[in-house]
Design a protein around this motif. Structure first.
Motif, mmCIF file in Angstrom:
data_model
loop_
_atom_site.group_PDB
_atom_site.id
_atom_site.type_symbol
_atom_site.label_atom_id
_atom_site.label_comp_id
_atom_site.label_asym_id
_atom_site.label_seq_id
_atom_site.Cartn_x
_atom_site.Cartn_y
_atom_site.Cartn_z
ATOM 1 N N ALA A 140 0.809 -1.224 0.000
ATOM 2 C CA ALA A 140 0.000 0.000 0.000
ATOM 3 C C ALA A 140 0.842 1.273 0.000
ATOM 4 C CB ALA A 140 -0.916 0.002 1.226
ATOM 5 N N LEU A 141 2.157 1.136 0.094
ATOM 6 C CA LEU A 141 3.033 2.307 0.236
ATOM 7 C C LEU A 141 3.077 3.127 -1.043
ATOM 8 C CD1 LEU A 141 4.958 3.352 2.516
ATOM 9 C CD2 LEU A 141 6.820 2.254 1.253
ATOM 10 N N LEU A 142 2.972 4.449 -0.899
ATOM 11 C CA LEU A 142 3.058 5.345 -2.056
ATOM 12 C C LEU A 142 4.515 5.528 -2.468
ATOM 13 C CD1 LEU A 142 0.129 5.972 -1.081
ATOM 14 C CD2 LEU A 142 0.564 8.354 -1.713
ATOM 15 N N GLU A 194 0.469 5.545 3.057
ATOM 16 C CA GLU A 194 -0.105 4.325 2.510
ATOM 17 C C GLU A 194 -1.577 4.545 2.172
ATOM 18 O OE1 GLU A 194 1.704 0.591 4.719
ATOM 19 O OE2 GLU A 194 1.083 2.098 6.166
ATOM 20 N N HIS A 195 -2.051 3.846 1.139
ATOM 21 C CA HIS A 195 -3.468 3.856 0.797
ATOM 22 C C HIS A 195 -4.268 3.076 1.836
ATOM 23 C CE1 HIS A 195 -3.532 5.612 -3.232
ATOM 24 N NE2 HIS A 195 -2.437 4.937 -3.511
ATOM 25 N N MET A 196 -5.408 3.604 2.246
ATOM 26 C CA MET A 196 -6.398 2.809 2.964
ATOM 27 C C MET A 196 -7.247 2.044 1.941
ATOM 28 S SD MET A 196 -6.098 3.440 6.262
ATOM 29 C CE MET A 196 -7.720 3.041 6.963
ATOM 30 N N ALA A 206 4.335 21.572 9.670
ATOM 31 C CA ALA A 206 3.003 21.057 10.001
ATOM 32 C C ALA A 206 2.589 20.123 8.873
ATOM 33 C CB ALA A 206 2.001 22.201 10.150
ATOM 34 N N VAL A 207 2.070 18.968 9.253
ATOM 35 C CA VAL A 207 1.737 17.950 8.262
ATOM 36 C C VAL A 207 0.268 17.562 8.403
ATOM 37 C CG1 VAL A 207 4.078 17.052 8.155
ATOM 38 C CG2 VAL A 207 2.462 16.074 9.796
ATOM 39 N N GLN A 208 -0.240 16.879 7.387
ATOM 40 C CA GLN A 208 -1.598 16.360 7.452
ATOM 41 C C GLN A 208 -1.650 15.007 6.753
ATOM 42 O OE1 GLN A 208 -4.731 17.582 4.930
ATOM 43 N NE2 GLN A 208 -3.479 19.061 3.776
ATOM 44 N N VAL A 209 -2.615 14.199 7.185
ATOM 45 C CA VAL A 209 -2.853 12.891 6.582
ATOM 46 C C VAL A 209 -4.292 12.896 6.052
ATOM 47 C CG1 VAL A 209 -2.888 10.400 6.910
ATOM 48 C CG2 VAL A 209 -1.273 11.813 8.229
ATOM 49 N N PRO A 210 -4.481 12.900 4.735
ATOM 50 C CA PRO A 210 -5.833 12.929 4.172
ATOM 51 C C PRO A 210 -6.653 11.703 4.605
ATOM 52 C CG PRO A 210 -4.198 13.456 2.493
ATOM 53 C CD PRO A 210 -3.442 12.969 3.685
ATOM 54 N N PRO A 211 -7.976 11.801 4.562
ATOM 55 C CA PRO A 211 -8.838 10.743 5.097
ATOM 56 C C PRO A 211 -8.676 9.377 4.442
ATOM 57 C CG PRO A 211 -10.074 12.777 4.852
ATOM 58 C CD PRO A 211 -8.751 13.015 4.213
ATOM 59 N N ASP A 212 -8.214 9.309 3.204
ATOM 60 C CA ASP A 212 -8.087 8.021 2.510
ATOM 61 C C ASP A 212 -6.695 7.420 2.627
ATOM 62 O OD1 ASP A 212 -10.753 7.740 1.303
ATOM 63 O OD2 ASP A 212 -10.206 9.579 0.244
ATOM 64 N N PHE A 213 -5.875 7.989 3.530
ATOM 65 C CA PHE A 213 -4.491 7.535 3.664
ATOM 66 C C PHE A 213 -4.124 7.406 5.142
ATOM 67 C CE2 PHE A 213 -4.941 9.555 -0.387
ATOM 68 C CZ PHE A 213 -4.179 8.786 -1.255
ATOM 69 N N ALA A 214 -3.091 6.615 5.390
ATOM 70 C CA ALA A 214 -2.465 6.537 6.703
ATOM 71 C C ALA A 214 -0.982 6.810 6.507
ATOM 72 C CB ALA A 214 -2.689 5.164 7.335
ATOM 73 N N ALA A 215 -0.284 7.140 7.591
ATOM 74 C CA ALA A 215 1.136 7.462 7.471
ATOM 75 C C ALA A 215 1.904 6.855 8.631
ATOM 76 C CB ALA A 215 1.340 8.976 7.427
ATOM 77 N N GLU A 216 3.215 6.795 8.451
ATOM 78 C CA GLU A 216 4.086 6.255 9.493
ATOM 79 C C GLU A 216 5.409 7.002 9.462
ATOM 80 O OE1 GLU A 216 5.988 1.974 11.024
ATOM 81 O OE2 GLU A 216 4.722 2.051 9.231
ATOM 82 N N MET A 217 5.914 7.356 10.643
ATOM 83 C CA MET A 217 7.220 7.989 10.745
ATOM 84 C C MET A 217 8.312 6.925 10.671
ATOM 85 S SD MET A 217 8.971 10.895 11.530
ATOM 86 C CE MET A 217 8.242 11.980 12.735
#
Length: 339
Positions: free
Chosen positions: A142-144, A306-308, A236-247
């Protein structure tokens, strides 16, 4: 049975069971060995968590979790400490039977889960049902990649930078300017404090546990070995509703310091649809063997997206009353009245 509040937008909270085993050292079971077998070999004593118990600093404990897994061949899983766990400097990893890696559960795994817990700065009080870790399930890849990430940034503006570095993830740097935070850049944890109850919200005055750090004229910070710091990202960052992120670490070969125990960012983090306007990432930082100088704007990590499979019913932020939406420099939810 599950508690509804365990279910997060892109992860599931994991709950501690009713016993903790103090063991001689951390371990991985390796192939053909169960965690229970290794506990029998290494345990020094066991502690009931039914009525709560204090785990001491720099000791290693193994706690069977209330959740177990029965993964189909197409689904794998990964675990991470919850945000509040990382900000308490509680080193926590999830272990499965016959595994060679912490926090990684292979597709098709059927079996129990365990938490390795080692408080590093504060002794902590926890109990059966306390939640220190979270688990995220994945199907496929799922990783972009860089091109997909650049396209998403063009549509959503993932980071408030006109010259965003999007190579292998969104680059995050440390803010040591003191601007917008009354001249403070972070906190250093105090030693020899009282106990922190991991389930108690707003129960402790910050000044008894944390020392505020003022910005220096040269906008640098020397990390002392063995000390624990709470800092914030410049971006400042954001994660759109259809995605998840990881540091993830900026460079695994830079071993002088570790940043961010708690790596998961849920859909809606900092996003306007969830009541955010971009949120700075709080950085949990610990230097290792030698003093290390951090400079303002130094890249310390990357946020990979990543894509949800589909948009969650509830987003991080207003939908869930999340603790760290629209955050700046912020301690964990256990502390009140910082500075």
């Amino acid at each position: 049975p599950f508690v509804e509040s365990q279910i997060q937008p892109a992860s599931l909270d994991l709950r501690l069971g009713d016993v903790a085993y103090r063991v001689r050292a951390s371990f991985l079971p390796g192939p053909d060995t169960t965690v229970a077998e290794r506990i029998d070999e290494l345990k020094l004593h066991e502690i009931s968590l039914s009525d709560g118990a204090v785990l001491e600093t720099n000791c290693v404990y193994i706690v069977p979790l209330l959740e177990s897994l029965a993964l189909p061949p197409s689904i794998s899983a990964a675990a991470n400490p919850k945000s509040s766990t990382g900000r308490l400097d509680v080193f926590t990893r999830v272990i499965a039977d016959a595994t060679r890696r912490f926090d990684v559960i292979d597709a098709g795994y059927h079996g129990p889960l365990y938490a390795e817990i080692s408080p590093k700065t504060f002794p902590v009080l926890l109990r059966e049902g306390s939640r220190l870790s979270q688990i995220r399930f994945r199907v496929g890849h799922a990783l972009l990649d860089d091109a997909a990430l650049a396209d998403l940034h063009a549509h959503e503006r993932l980071v408030d930078s006109d010259n965003a570095d999007l190579t292998s993830g969104v680059a995050l740097s440390v803010d040591l300017s003191g601007e917008g935070s009354d001249g403070f850049v972070g906190y250093r944890a105090k030693r020899h404090t009282g106990v922190v109850d991991v389930d108690r919200r707003g129960g402790y005055p910050a000044g008894e546990f944390w020392e505020p750090i003022r910005a220096r004229a040269d906008r640098s910070l020397i990390l002392d070995p063995g000390e624990f710091y709470i800092l914030a990202s410049k971006e400042a960052v954001q994660v759109p509703p259809d995605f998840a992120a990881e540091m993830v670490p900026f460079d695994p070969l830079v071993g002088e310091f570790r940043v961010h125990y708690a790596g998961f960012f849920d859909p809606g983090f900092g996003h306007s649809a969830a009541g955010g306007t971009g949120s700075r990432a709080v950085l949990e930082v610990r230097s290792h063997e030698v003093p290390f100088i951090l400079d303002h704007g130094q890249i310390v990590g990357r946020l990979v997206y990543e894509h949800m499979l589909k948009r969650p019913n509830a987003l991080y932020g207003t939908d869930l009353g999340s603790n760290y939406q629209a955050q700046g420099l912020k301690l964990s939810k256990h502390f009140r009245a910082a500075r």
